[in-house]
Design an enzyme around this catalytic site. Structure first.
Site, PDB file in Angstrom:
ATOM      1  N   GLN A  78     -27.439 -11.419   4.073  1.00  0.00           N
ATOM      2  CA  GLN A  78     -28.888 -11.364   3.918  1.00  0.00           C
ATOM      3  C   GLN A  78     -29.372  -9.912   3.933  1.00  0.00           C
ATOM      4  OE1 GLN A  78     -30.675 -14.415   3.817  1.00  0.00           O
ATOM      5  NE2 GLN A  78     -32.393 -13.188   3.191  1.00  0.00           N
ATOM      6  N   PHE A  79     -29.251  -9.215   2.797  1.00  0.00           N
ATOM      7  CA  PHE A  79     -29.666  -7.814   2.737  1.00  0.00           C
ATOM      8  C   PHE A  79     -31.161  -7.647   2.984  1.00  0.00           C
ATOM      9  CE2 PHE A  79     -30.653  -9.050  -1.576  1.00  0.00           C
ATOM     10  CZ  PHE A  79     -31.745  -8.258  -1.920  1.00  0.00           C
ATOM     11  N   THR A  80     -31.941  -8.709   2.766  1.00  0.00           N
ATOM     12  CA  THR A  80     -33.386  -8.603   2.938  1.00  0.00           C
ATOM     13  C   THR A  80     -33.801  -8.439   4.400  1.00  0.00           C
ATOM     14  OG1 THR A  80     -33.679 -11.003   2.964  1.00  0.00           O
ATOM     15  CG2 THR A  80     -33.870  -9.891   0.819  1.00  0.00           C
TER      16      THR A  80
END
Length: 144
Positions: A78-80
């Protein structure tokens, strides 16, 4: 490194309308990496995740870990988690680690977790649909 931990009754991840992994009682982890993260952060957060006492004991008190209850982990990249919204309304993801390095750390994180608790993952970089039945709801952010 950031790990958003959610206690789950059951959860699943799908790609292209095909379920690729699911768990029953356990934890869903949304996992993100930033510049400077290394395997030492991974080991610290793996230890924290598996020992986090967020499952109820016989008296209804959150006093048991995933190890105590025999649950599973669904780990989703989950880079966000490193979105920056300080300027304007469009998030910047400059703080997120580049894909090549992040996938290496994500795979290592899952490998280390799987040594202690059954861990299933999503597909790094894929457009995933994650269904989470959050139990509690219990949601905790861990950072290295």
């Amino acid at each position: 490194m950031r790990v958003l931990v959610q206690r789950s009754k059951n959860s699943s991840v799908s790609v292209d309308n095909k379920m690729i992994n699911s768990i029953e009682k356990g934890l869903v982890l949304l996992v993100g990496f930033t510049q400077g993260d290394s395997e030492s952060e991974i080991l610290k957060l793996v230890k924290k995740v598996v020992n986090l006492r967020i499952f109820d004991d016989e008296n209804g008190v959150m006093n048991k870990s995933i190890l105590d209850v025999g649950g599973e982990v669904l780990s989703i990249s989950q880079f966000t988690l490193y979105a920056n919204t300080k300027k304007g309304n469009r998030p910047s993801y400059l703080e997120a680690l580049n894909g090549d390095d992040a996938v290496r750390l994500y795979d290592k994180f899952n490998e280390e977790l799987n040594k202690l608790v059954k861990t299933k993952g999503g597909i790094f970089g894929a457009d995933m649909v994650v269904n989470i039945i959050n139990d509690g709801p219990i949601t905790i952010m861990l950072e290295s």
